[in-house]
Structure formats: structure tokens, C-alpha cells
Design a protein around this motif. Sequence first.
Motif, PDB file in Angstrom:
ATOM      1  N   UNK A  87       0.919  -1.118  -0.042  1.00 24.34           N
ATOM      2  CA  UNK A  87       0.079   0.030   0.019  1.00 24.34           C
ATOM      3  C   UNK A  87       0.896   1.332   0.043  1.00 24.34           C
ATOM      4  N   UNK A  88       2.218   1.040  -0.060  1.00 27.68           N
ATOM      5  CA  UNK A  88       3.157   2.306   0.201  1.00 27.68           C
ATOM      6  C   UNK A  88       3.073   2.864   1.505  1.00 27.68           C
ATOM      7  N   UNK A  89       2.765   2.152   2.417  1.00 22.01           N
ATOM      8  CA  UNK A  89       2.851   3.041   3.940  1.00 22.01           C
ATOM      9  C   UNK A  89       4.297   2.853   4.526  1.00 22.01           C
ATOM     10  N   UNK A  90       5.195   2.006   4.026  1.00 19.88           N
ATOM     11  CA  UNK A  90       6.609   1.884   4.505  1.00 19.88           C
ATOM     12  C   UNK A  90       7.262   1.885   3.203  1.00 19.88           C
ATOM     13  N   UNK A  91       8.580   2.323   3.514  1.00 24.15           N
ATOM     14  CA  UNK A  91       9.565   2.530   2.167  1.00 24.15           C
ATOM     15  C   UNK A  91      10.194   1.089   2.378  1.00 24.15           C
ATOM     16  N   UNK A  92      10.960   1.042   1.411  1.00 27.72           N
ATOM     17  CA  UNK A  92      11.799  -0.217   0.952  1.00 27.72           C
ATOM     18  C   UNK A  92      12.821  -0.808   2.386  1.00 27.72           C
ATOM     19  N   UNK A  93      13.613   0.580   2.732  1.00 27.84           N
ATOM     20  CA  UNK A  93      14.468   0.206   3.880  1.00 27.84           C
ATOM     21  C   UNK A  93      13.719  -0.383   5.302  1.00 27.84           C
ATOM     22  N   UNK A  94      12.757   0.373   5.475  1.00 26.15           N
ATOM     23  CA  UNK A  94      12.119  -0.092   6.689  1.00 26.15           C
ATOM     24  C   UNK A  94      11.457  -1.498   6.556  1.00 26.15           C
ATOM     25  N   UNK A  95      10.821  -1.636   5.174  1.00 24.91           N
ATOM     26  CA  UNK A  95      10.226  -3.157   5.048  1.00 24.91           C
ATOM     27  C   UNK A  95      11.408  -4.298   5.225  1.00 24.91           C
ATOM     28  N   UNK A  96      12.600  -3.879   4.568  1.00 24.74           N
ATOM     29  CA  UNK A  96      13.625  -4.933   4.754  1.00 24.74           C
ATOM     30  C   UNK A  96      14.188  -5.146   6.030  1.00 24.74           C
ATOM     31  N   UNK A  97      14.109  -3.922   6.735  1.00 22.58           N
ATOM     32  CA  UNK A  97      14.581  -4.156   8.232  1.00 22.58           C
ATOM     33  C   UNK A  97      13.663  -5.059   9.389  1.00 22.58           C
ATOM     34  N   UNK A  98      12.564  -4.639   8.935  1.00 25.22           N
ATOM     35  CA  UNK A  98      11.578  -5.433   9.726  1.00 25.22           C
ATOM     36  C   UNK A  98      11.332  -6.921   9.328  1.00 25.22           C
ATOM     37  N   UNK A  99      11.202  -6.935   7.988  1.00 21.92           N
ATOM     38  CA  UNK A  99      11.265  -8.444   7.734  1.00 21.92           C
ATOM     39  C   UNK A  99      12.260  -9.199   7.966  1.00 21.92           C
ATOM     40  N   UNK A 100      13.248  -8.833   8.019  1.00 26.22           N
ATOM     41  CA  UNK A 100      14.772  -9.242   8.415  1.00 26.22           C
ATOM     42  C   UNK A 100      14.560  -9.736  10.071  1.00 26.22           C
ATOM     43  N   UNK A 101      13.941  -8.835  10.859  1.00 28.08           N
ATOM     44  CA  UNK A 101      13.639  -9.002  12.302  1.00 28.08           C
ATOM     45  C   UNK A 101      12.780 -10.134  12.478  1.00 28.08           C
ATOM     46  N   UNK A 102      11.724 -10.112  11.660  1.00 27.25           N
ATOM     47  CA  UNK A 102      10.774 -11.245  11.864  1.00 27.25           C
ATOM     48  C   UNK A 102      11.225 -12.847  11.355  1.00 27.25           C
ATOM     49  N   UNK A 103      12.213 -12.595  10.439  1.00 36.03           N
ATOM     50  CA  UNK A 103      12.780 -14.108  10.020  1.00 36.03           C
ATOM     51  C   UNK A 103      13.613 -14.538  11.006  1.00 36.03           C
ATOM     52  N   UNK A 104      14.403 -13.474  11.554  1.00 32.98           N
ATOM     53  CA  UNK A 104      15.417 -13.995  12.724  1.00 32.98           C
ATOM     54  C   UNK A 104      14.645 -14.449  13.998  1.00 32.98           C
ATOM     55  N   UNK A 105      13.739 -13.708  14.229  1.00 27.11           N
ATOM     56  CA  UNK A 105      13.291 -13.964  15.672  1.00 27.11           C
ATOM     57  C   UNK A 105      11.531 -14.479  15.588  1.00 27.11           C
ATOM     58  N   UNK A 106      11.319 -15.858  15.169  1.00 28.79           N
ATOM     59  CA  UNK A 106      10.111 -16.122  15.036  1.00 28.79           C
ATOM     60  C   UNK A 106       9.232 -16.215  16.101  1.00 28.79           C
TER      61      UNK A 106
END
Length: 106
Positions: A87-106
Motif C-alpha cells: 500500500x506504500x505505507x512503509x519504504x523499502x529500507x523499513x520493510x527490509x529491516x522489519x522483515x529481517x527481524x521477523x525472519x530472525x526471531x520467529x
Amino acid sequence: MFQNLLAGSVHQITSSANTIALQLRMGLESGSWGGGGWGWGFGFLWPLLWLIVLAATIGIVMYFLTRQTSSTNANNALVVLRERYARGEIEDEEFEERASRLRDHP
């Protein structure tokens, strides 16, 4: 499928424990294991055996339920994150950072 497997395992554990307990009780009461009075002297062990079986069964069920729940929560959070990104609510950098955190800490 997971619940059927879990139910089958619990049934098998309790069935095996019941069979062993019955064989032990029959052997002790008949006196075939060295003296008929053993059933009375060690009668307190039967409830203890069932408490151990019950505690182990509950522990196994709780382990699998919490393990499944935590991975489901991480997957749900990732889905929401992807929707916000689409939807464009978050930018590329923020998306990558949060997705990385979710993958690292399930």
C-alpha cells in the motif's frame, strides 16, 4: 493433520502405559514376582506413575501447540508487513529491516 498425529501419539502413550501398569499389577498381586504383599507396600507408586504419564502428555501437547503458535504469529506479522509495503505505507529500507527481524526471531 498435526492434531490427528498428536492425538494418535497421546493415545499410543496412554495405551502403552496402561498395558504396562496392568501387567505389573497382575504380576504383583498374583505373587509371581516374589511375594504377594508387594502390591500393598508399593501401592503409592501407581498414582505417581499416572501423574508422570499425565505430566509428560501435557508437556508434549503444550510444546507442540506453543511451537506452532509462535511460527503462525510470525507468518501473520510478515503478511501484514507485506500488505503495508504494497500500500506504500512503509519504504523499502523499513520493510527490509522489519522483515529481517521477523525472519530472525520467529
